[in-house]
Write an enzyme that holds these catalytic residues in place. Structure first.
Site, mmCIF file in Angstrom:
data_model
loop_
_atom_site.group_PDB
_atom_site.id
_atom_site.type_symbol
_atom_site.label_atom_id
_atom_site.label_comp_id
_atom_site.label_asym_id
_atom_site.label_seq_id
_atom_site.Cartn_x
_atom_site.Cartn_y
_atom_site.Cartn_z
ATOM 1 N N GLY A 1 0.816 -1.205 0.000
ATOM 2 C CA GLY A 1 0.000 0.000 0.000
ATOM 3 C C GLY A 1 0.851 1.256 0.000
ATOM 4 O O GLY A 1 1.016 1.911 1.042
ATOM 5 N N TYR A 2 1.416 1.596 -1.145
ATOM 6 C CA TYR A 2 2.274 2.772 -1.277
ATOM 7 C C TYR A 2 1.590 3.874 -2.100
ATOM 8 O O TYR A 2 1.206 4.900 -1.586
ATOM 9 C CB TYR A 2 3.605 2.389 -1.937
ATOM 10 C CG TYR A 2 4.690 1.904 -1.007
ATOM 11 C CD1 TYR A 2 4.395 1.452 0.271
ATOM 12 C CD2 TYR A 2 6.012 1.878 -1.409
ATOM 13 C CE1 TYR A 2 5.392 1.005 1.121
ATOM 14 C CE2 TYR A 2 7.022 1.428 -0.568
ATOM 15 C CZ TYR A 2 6.709 0.994 0.701
ATOM 16 O OH TYR A 2 7.710 0.559 1.526
ATOM 17 N N SER A 3 1.461 3.648 -3.412
ATOM 18 C CA SER A 3 0.997 4.698 -4.322
ATOM 19 C C SER A 3 -0.430 5.143 -4.011
ATOM 20 O O SER A 3 -1.272 4.351 -3.586
ATOM 21 C CB SER A 3 1.069 4.206 -5.781
ATOM 22 O OG SER A 3 2.405 3.993 -6.166
ATOM 23 N N SER B 1 8.664 6.356 -12.102
ATOM 24 C CA SER B 1 8.807 6.707 -13.519
ATOM 25 C C SER B 1 10.268 6.958 -13.869
ATOM 26 O O SER B 1 11.120 7.197 -13.001
ATOM 27 C CB SER B 1 7.980 7.954 -13.836
ATOM 28 O OG SER B 1 8.545 9.086 -13.190
ATOM 29 N N GLU C 1 14.014 -4.253 -3.851
ATOM 30 C CA GLU C 1 13.392 -4.675 -5.100
ATOM 31 C C GLU C 1 14.428 -5.052 -6.153
ATOM 32 O O GLU C 1 14.113 -5.672 -7.147
ATOM 33 C CB GLU C 1 12.470 -3.576 -5.632
ATOM 34 C CG GLU C 1 11.211 -3.447 -4.832
ATOM 35 C CD GLU C 1 10.211 -2.522 -5.484
ATOM 36 O OE1 GLU C 1 9.092 -2.996 -5.804
ATOM 37 O OE2 GLU C 1 10.514 -1.342 -5.671
#
Length: 384
Positions: A120-122, A364, A238
């Site tokens: 639950g980040y973005s 991005s 990651e």
């Protein structure tokens, strides 16, 4: 850099290959089948190879053995993992930042393949700029009550738990006043998961709405107000062996495009042939970069950003190349008018559509370049 496979790695490969040959279900039936496969992996100790402890029923493996397992798993065509987020992101984060009680509660269930996690980040307006999160968690006795919205939450519709970056200090801004909370997803009326249908037809991403969702005060990782440090530590995880796993899948996709080019005669076009060769060469460079990063000292702040820039652009170009090799036929596909959904995308069409997002999700390209410029090269910060 010395990154050679030795006799112990070869023996580990033989063991992994034999186990997969005996136990693998190539096409599990839906969610229940994939969950059963996670439990099968857990019973054999294949979940958590990279953890620095074997106390939770997981096998311990050296770095090269972790690569061996990843290679054999991918080459066997084994099912996509539902437990990736819990095993490779949440668990190492708990080992690094969590309390012993948190590790004892959550790591065994992850290792057994019994509890699945999502991230639950973005949020709308806080994607690449993660410090802009607005989801709030208010302390109420021995719980936090969480209100807000997360988006692009992979596998939220399958997950049992979610680790949530939320603002626990009212009036705080940017990196301050954030906490990293572990939240159970089974809270009807308090958590609403809504799948996001993509142009490829799939819906593995979700919107998640929290309306007073509860998280135990004992499930704040790293202490209240230290969420940014924990969240950034997780993002650094990651990279690593999972990057090499990803590249094995990329190699299989490239091989499919090369076979199509050979079968259709498209490979005779010198421009397309040059693009195919470039894709192959760039994939080799990505592998060497990943191995160099794994074998070198840790803590390089630019390594994850460099890796993301490399693979995001490469994979997007592969999708474009697949359509170029297909030619005009890329705009059409197989259909069965007697079926409920008569027109279905084939694998390469789905590849092309999905890769449109590769340079956006996970941070991005613009954000990755800013990180490299500011944190590695020491250039002035981008004006706001």
């Amino acid at each position: 850099m010395d990154f050679e496979f030795g006799p112990a790695d070869d023996a580990f490969r033989t063991d992994a290959r034999a186990w997969l040959g005996q136990h693998m279900t190539r096409d599990p039936a839906g969610s229940a089948g994939l969950r059963a496969w996670e439990r099968e992996l857990g019973r054999a100790g294949w979940i958590g190879l990279g953890w620095d402890t074997g106390a939770y029923g997981n096998r311990r493996a050296t770095l090269t053995q972790q690569v061996v397992w990843a290679e054999e798993y991918a080459r066997a065509g084994a099912p996509g993992r539902l437990g990736h987020i819990g095993e490779n992101l949440l668990a190492p984060t708990l080992i690094a930042y969590g309390s012993q009680a948190q590790q004892d509660r959550f790591l065994p269930a992850v290792a057994r393949g019994e509890e699945l996690w999502c991230q639950g980040y973005s949020e709308p307006g806080a994607g690449s700029d993660l410090a802009a999160v607005r989801t709030a968690a208010v302390r109420d006795g021995d719980v936090h009550r969480i209100s807000g919205q997360k988006i692009w939450t992979s596998l939220a519709h399958e997950a049992d738990w979610c680790f949530v970056l939320a603002r626990t200090e009212a009036g705080s801004r940017r990196h301050h006043g954030l906490s990293f909370l572990l939240v159970p997803m089974d809270q009807p009326g308090r958590i609403d998961v809504r799948p996001i249908r993509q142009m490829s037809g799939t819906a593995e991403f979700n919107e998640v709405f929290f309306d007073g969702a509860l998280a135990s005060a004992g499930h704040v990782v790293g202490g209240e107000g230290n969420g940014w440090r924990v969240a950034m530590g997780l993002l650094a995880l990651e990279r690593g062996v999972s990057t090499l796993v990803q590249q094995i899948g990329f190699a299989e996709e490239l091989a499919r495009v090369v076979r199509l080019a050979a079968e259709s005669g498209a490979v005779d076009d010198p421009v397309l042939k040059d693009r195919l060769v470039r894709q192959w060469a760039e994939l080799r460079i990505m592998r060497f970069n990943a191995l160099r990063t794994l074998a070198g000292p840790g803590g390089d702040p630019g390594a994850p950003s460099v890796a993301k820039l490399l693979w995001g652009g490469w994979h997007q170009r592969l999708g474009e190349l697949a359509m170029a090799v297909r030619g005009a036929g890329a705009a059409a596909g197989p259909y069965d008018w007697s079926a409920e959904r008569p027109y279905e995308l084939d694998a390469l069409q789905r590849l092309f559509l999905f890769t449109r997002a590769d340079t956006i999700y996970g941070g991005s390209d613009e954000i990755q370049r800013n990180i490299i410029a500011e944190r590695v090269l020491g250039l002035p910060r981008e004006p706001r």
